[in-house]
Write a protein that holds these residues in place. Structure first.
Motif, PDB file in Angstrom:
ATOM      1  N   GLY A 241       0.790  -1.228   0.000  1.00 25.89           N
ATOM      2  CA  GLY A 241       0.000   0.000   0.000  1.00 25.89           C
ATOM      3  C   GLY A 241       0.817   1.270   0.000  1.00 25.89           C
ATOM      4  O   GLY A 241       0.276   2.371   0.227  1.00 25.89           O
ATOM      5  N   LYS A 242       2.129   1.164  -0.244  1.00 27.87           N
ATOM      6  CA  LYS A 242       3.012   2.323  -0.219  1.00 27.87           C
ATOM      7  C   LYS A 242       3.765   2.437  -1.543  1.00 27.87           C
ATOM      8  O   LYS A 242       4.106   1.431  -2.164  1.00 27.87           O
ATOM      9  CB  LYS A 242       4.029   2.225   0.926  1.00 27.87           C
ATOM     10  N   ALA A 243       4.035   3.691  -1.931  1.00 26.87           N
ATOM     11  CA  ALA A 243       4.880   3.982  -3.077  1.00 26.87           C
ATOM     12  C   ALA A 243       6.153   4.637  -2.565  1.00 26.87           C
ATOM     13  O   ALA A 243       6.094   5.592  -1.776  1.00 26.87           O
ATOM     14  CB  ALA A 243       4.166   4.913  -4.054  1.00 26.87           C
ATOM     15  N   PHE A 244       7.313   4.131  -3.006  1.00 29.48           N
ATOM     16  CA  PHE A 244       8.600   4.652  -2.561  1.00 29.48           C
ATOM     17  C   PHE A 244       9.302   5.304  -3.745  1.00 29.48           C
ATOM     18  O   PHE A 244       9.429   4.698  -4.816  1.00 29.48           O
ATOM     19  CB  PHE A 244       9.473   3.529  -1.993  1.00 29.48           C
ATOM     20  N   ILE A 245       9.788   6.528  -3.528  1.00 32.49           N
ATOM     21  CA  ILE A 245      10.433   7.243  -4.620  1.00 32.49           C
ATOM     22  C   ILE A 245      11.399   8.281  -4.065  1.00 32.49           C
ATOM     23  O   ILE A 245      11.158   8.860  -2.997  1.00 32.49           O
ATOM     24  CB  ILE A 245       9.379   7.907  -5.548  1.00 32.49           C
ATOM     25  N   GLY A 246      12.508   8.492  -4.791  1.00 31.26           N
ATOM     26  CA  GLY A 246      13.491   9.489  -4.394  1.00 31.26           C
ATOM     27  C   GLY A 246      13.573  10.620  -5.392  1.00 31.26           C
ATOM     28  O   GLY A 246      13.163  10.483  -6.558  1.00 31.26           O
ATOM     29  N   THR A 247      14.127  11.751  -4.978  1.00 32.28           N
ATOM     30  CA  THR A 247      14.239  12.922  -5.831  1.00 32.28           C
ATOM     31  C   THR A 247      15.690  13.173  -6.230  1.00 32.28           C
ATOM     32  O   THR A 247      16.622  12.670  -5.606  1.00 32.28           O
ATOM     33  CB  THR A 247      13.716  14.182  -5.120  1.00 32.28           C
ATOM     34  N   ARG A 248      15.862  13.980  -7.276  1.00 30.05           N
ATOM     35  CA  ARG A 248      17.204  14.373  -7.691  1.00 30.05           C
ATOM     36  C   ARG A 248      17.917  15.153  -6.585  1.00 30.05           C
ATOM     37  O   ARG A 248      19.138  15.190  -6.534  1.00 30.05           O
ATOM     38  CB  ARG A 248      17.127  15.242  -8.950  1.00 30.05           C
ATOM     39  N   GLU A 249      17.119  15.765  -5.704  1.00 23.65           N
ATOM     40  CA  GLU A 249      17.689  16.574  -4.629  1.00 23.65           C
ATOM     41  C   GLU A 249      18.111  15.737  -3.423  1.00 23.65           C
ATOM     42  O   GLU A 249      18.705  16.276  -2.481  1.00 23.65           O
ATOM     43  CB  GLU A 249      16.678  17.639  -4.191  1.00 23.65           C
ATOM     44  N   GLY A 250      17.806  14.415  -3.431  1.00 19.19           N
ATOM     45  CA  GLY A 250      18.302  13.533  -2.386  1.00 19.19           C
ATOM     46  C   GLY A 250      17.324  13.160  -1.291  1.00 19.19           C
ATOM     47  O   GLY A 250      17.727  12.578  -0.275  1.00 19.19           O
ATOM     48  N   ASP A 251      16.041  13.460  -1.468  1.00 20.09           N
ATOM     49  CA  ASP A 251      15.034  13.076  -0.475  1.00 20.09           C
ATOM     50  C   ASP A 251      14.293  11.825  -0.946  1.00 20.09           C
ATOM     51  O   ASP A 251      13.902  11.729  -2.111  1.00 20.09           O
ATOM     52  CB  ASP A 251      14.038  14.208  -0.244  1.00 20.09           C
ATOM     53  N   PHE A 252      14.095  10.894  -0.017  1.00 26.34           N
ATOM     54  CA  PHE A 252      13.408   9.640  -0.329  1.00 26.34           C
ATOM     55  C   PHE A 252      12.099   9.604   0.450  1.00 26.34           C
ATOM     56  O   PHE A 252      12.070   9.870   1.659  1.00 26.34           O
ATOM     57  CB  PHE A 252      14.288   8.448   0.050  1.00 26.34           C
ATOM     58  N   TYR A 253      10.999   9.256  -0.243  1.00 25.71           N
ATOM     59  CA  TYR A 253       9.659   9.354   0.337  1.00 25.71           C
ATOM     60  C   TYR A 253       8.935   8.009   0.336  1.00 25.71           C
ATOM     61  O   TYR A 253       9.114   7.194  -0.585  1.00 25.71           O
ATOM     62  CB  TYR A 253       8.797  10.325  -0.457  1.00 25.71           C
ATOM     63  N   ALA A 254       8.092   7.834   1.358  1.00 32.03           N
ATOM     64  CA  ALA A 254       7.073   6.788   1.356  1.00 32.03           C
ATOM     65  C   ALA A 254       5.730   7.491   1.230  1.00 32.03           C
ATOM     66  O   ALA A 254       5.398   8.362   2.052  1.00 32.03           O
ATOM     67  CB  ALA A 254       7.129   5.966   2.636  1.00 32.03           C
ATOM     68  N   GLN A 269      22.614  12.801   1.211  1.00 32.32           N
ATOM     69  CA  GLN A 269      23.530  13.814   0.703  1.00 32.32           C
ATOM     70  C   GLN A 269      23.676  13.761  -0.820  1.00 32.32           C
ATOM     71  O   GLN A 269      24.239  14.672  -1.418  1.00 32.32           O
ATOM     72  CB  GLN A 269      24.908  13.636   1.351  1.00 32.32           C
ATOM     73  N   GLY A 270      23.176  12.707  -1.446  1.00 31.54           N
ATOM     74  CA  GLY A 270      23.330  12.550  -2.891  1.00 31.54           C
ATOM     75  C   GLY A 270      21.996  12.503  -3.594  1.00 31.54           C
ATOM     76  O   GLY A 270      20.947  12.260  -2.982  1.00 31.54           O
ATOM     77  N   GLY A 271      22.008  12.751  -4.895  1.00 30.01           N
ATOM     78  CA  GLY A 271      20.787  12.661  -5.668  1.00 30.01           C
ATOM     79  C   GLY A 271      20.362  11.220  -5.890  1.00 30.01           C
ATOM     80  O   GLY A 271      21.182  10.302  -5.877  1.00 30.01           O
ATOM     81  N   THR A 281       9.492  -5.855   4.157  1.00 25.06           N
ATOM     82  CA  THR A 281       9.970  -5.236   5.388  1.00 25.06           C
ATOM     83  C   THR A 281      10.829  -4.004   5.150  1.00 25.06           C
ATOM     84  O   THR A 281      10.726  -3.012   5.880  1.00 25.06           O
ATOM     85  CB  THR A 281      10.790  -6.256   6.205  1.00 25.06           C
ATOM     86  N   TYR A 282      11.678  -4.035   4.138  1.00 19.33           N
ATOM     87  CA  TYR A 282      12.634  -2.957   3.914  1.00 19.33           C
ATOM     88  C   TYR A 282      12.598  -2.471   2.463  1.00 19.33           C
ATOM     89  O   TYR A 282      12.135  -3.189   1.560  1.00 19.33           O
ATOM     90  CB  TYR A 282      14.060  -3.416   4.253  1.00 19.33           C
ATOM     91  N   VAL A 283      13.103  -1.243   2.277  1.00 21.61           N
ATOM     92  CA  VAL A 283      13.282  -0.691   0.939  1.00 21.61           C
ATOM     93  C   VAL A 283      14.750  -0.319   0.798  1.00 21.61           C
ATOM     94  O   VAL A 283      15.377   0.170   1.747  1.00 21.61           O
ATOM     95  CB  VAL A 283      12.359   0.525   0.691  1.00 21.61           C
ATOM     96  N   TYR A 284      15.317  -0.570  -0.381  1.00 23.20           N
ATOM     97  CA  TYR A 284      16.738  -0.368  -0.649  1.00 23.20           C
ATOM     98  C   TYR A 284      16.879   0.569  -1.843  1.00 23.20           C
ATOM     99  O   TYR A 284      16.179   0.407  -2.849  1.00 23.20           O
ATOM    100  CB  TYR A 284      17.420  -1.699  -0.964  1.00 23.20           C
ATOM    101  N   PHE A 285      17.789   1.547  -1.740  1.00 22.41           N
ATOM    102  CA  PHE A 285      18.007   2.459  -2.864  1.00 22.41           C
ATOM    103  C   PHE A 285      19.414   3.036  -2.777  1.00 22.41           C
ATOM    104  O   PHE A 285      20.049   3.047  -1.716  1.00 22.41           O
ATOM    105  CB  PHE A 285      16.973   3.591  -2.869  1.00 22.41           C
ATOM    106  N   GLY A 286      19.906   3.536  -3.920  1.00 28.87           N
ATOM    107  CA  GLY A 286      21.251   4.091  -3.983  1.00 28.87           C
ATOM    108  C   GLY A 286      21.245   5.541  -4.401  1.00 28.87           C
ATOM    109  O   GLY A 286      20.254   6.059  -4.930  1.00 28.87           O
TER     110      GLY A 286
END
Length: 379
Positions: A241-254, A269-271, A281-286
């Motif tokens: 029930g969640k969407a996970f996405i990050g921004t070019r500015e370095g913020d990651f959202y649920a 600190q990175g885009g 259980t977990y979300v992974y991103f670089g």
């Protein structure tokens, strides 16, 4: 001497005929009734990046294949076949277990293409040329339909007989995958950066301007929209029930898929230019800082992070106890899913920007200097 030459030519022709016959028979056996497993970008329509197979490091190289040019982000696997497009417009089909070429189809000159597979149909999306969408019969290589829908962005999705895609002109649409006929099209007024679809029938679309939309996959009607502070380079990843996405500015959202509300936010600190991967259980991103993060999907709390020496070049691939990903300093990594500690690495010939996949006990990845690699477990 002439007789010997004639014998050599005859033997060569027989060999070539045998190879062609074998290739045709391989393709003939691939039909809707025999296909069991298909992997395309992100592994499923939610782009979870979660493989059903576990391959444990250390790995050994089984084969390599040199393509016409660099590959795009996505490789497709269907049963024992590997399918990918190259940036100079070739579509290539390989035998998964050997890396041997089965067939090539020339699409366009100097144009990036991506592909999608469904049953015995191959769909080709072109980024910056016409026609932007084409369908081919996989067994014969013959084109079945084509459609001009602008510059296709993101990776097209298939759900039943519907093909979903978005373009750089700000349109999201659904086509009948059998005929190419349009089912619906919506103008969302911003260039589309990515899209995913969950099993409950919610289509989540991200735009370059930092807006998320929830659309009905049936008719494209808007359910909700949410503006985020920042901009999106990629599409979301969905689970629970969640969407996970990050921004070019370095913020990651649920984000709640129900109403678009922000459930939590995590700042880096990175885009963030690539989709993440998630389990239950977990979300992974670089990030562009070369750090891969593991966050709790409920709270957003960091469990661990792993630092590389370069920019992340691919999305993570979850495989049992391990996570595989590539970087721009030519390294393919395997790290522990539980602790984030490095278990294994392999240096390729070029930057790794094509996300890995696992199919039939084989891990496949490509480097930017045209090489495709097939790995198996060492033991």
């Amino acid at each position: 001497m002439n007789r010997n030459k004639s014998i050599i030519v005859l033997v060569s022709l027989i060999f070539i005929a045998h190879v062609i016959s074998c290739q045709k028979s391989l393709l003939k056996d691939l039909s809707p009734s025999t296909i069991k497993d298909i992997w395309y970008y992100g592994g499923d329509t939610e782009h979870s990046g979660l493989s059903i197979e576990e391959i444990s490091p250390p790995l050994k190289l089984l084969w390599t294949y040199k393509a016409h040019s660099a590959l795009g982000q996505a490789i497709v696997a269907a049963d024992s076949f590997l399918v990918f497009g190259t940036k100079d417009g070739w579509l290539t089909i390989l035998a998964l277990n050997s890396g041997e070429k089965i067939r090539e189809i020339k699409i366009k000159k100097q144009i990036s293409i991506t592909s999608l597979f469904d049953k015995n149909r191959l769909f080709i999306a072109q980024r910056w040329n016409t026609p932007s969408l084409q369908s081919f019969d996989f067994k014969t290589g013959k084109k079945t339909w084509e459609k001009e829908k602008g510059s296709i962005m993101g990776e097209p999705l298939i759900d039943g007989n519907r093909l979903f895609a978005g373009n750089g002109e700000g349109h999201m649409f659904a086509l009948d995958s059998r005929t190419g006929e349009e089912i619906w099209e919506k103008n969302i007024k911003e260039p589309v950066s990515g899209y995913t679809l969950n099993p409950n029938g919610i289509l989540i679309v991200s735009t370059d301007g930092g807006t998320l939309y929830s659309l009905s996959p049936t008719n494209g009607e808007r359910i909700w929209e949410k503006e985020i502070s920042g901009s999106f380079e990629t599409g979301p990843v969905l689970t629970d029930g969640k969407a996970f996405i990050g921004t070019r500015e370095g913020d990651f959202y649920a984000i709640s898929m129900k109403d678009g509300s922000i459930l939590w936010q995590f700042s880096t600190q990175g885009g963030i230019y690539l989709p993440g991967a998630t389990d239950e259980t977990y979300v992974y991103f670089g990030t562009t800082q070369g750090i891969i993060y593991c966050l709790d999907i409920t709270t957003g709390k960091e469990k661990w992070h792993f630092e590389t020496d370069s920019v992340m070049g691919t999305s993570p691939l979850i495989s049992g106890r391990w996570i595989y990903f590539g970087t721009l300093d030519k390294i393919l990594y395997a790290i522990s899913r539980e602790t984030g500690q490095k278990q294994w690495q392999f240096e390729t010939r070029g930057r790794i920007k094509t996300s890995p996949l696992i199919q039939n006990g084989l891990l496949v990845v490509a480097s930017e200097d045209r090489y495709v690699y097939g790995f198996i477990e060492e033991n």
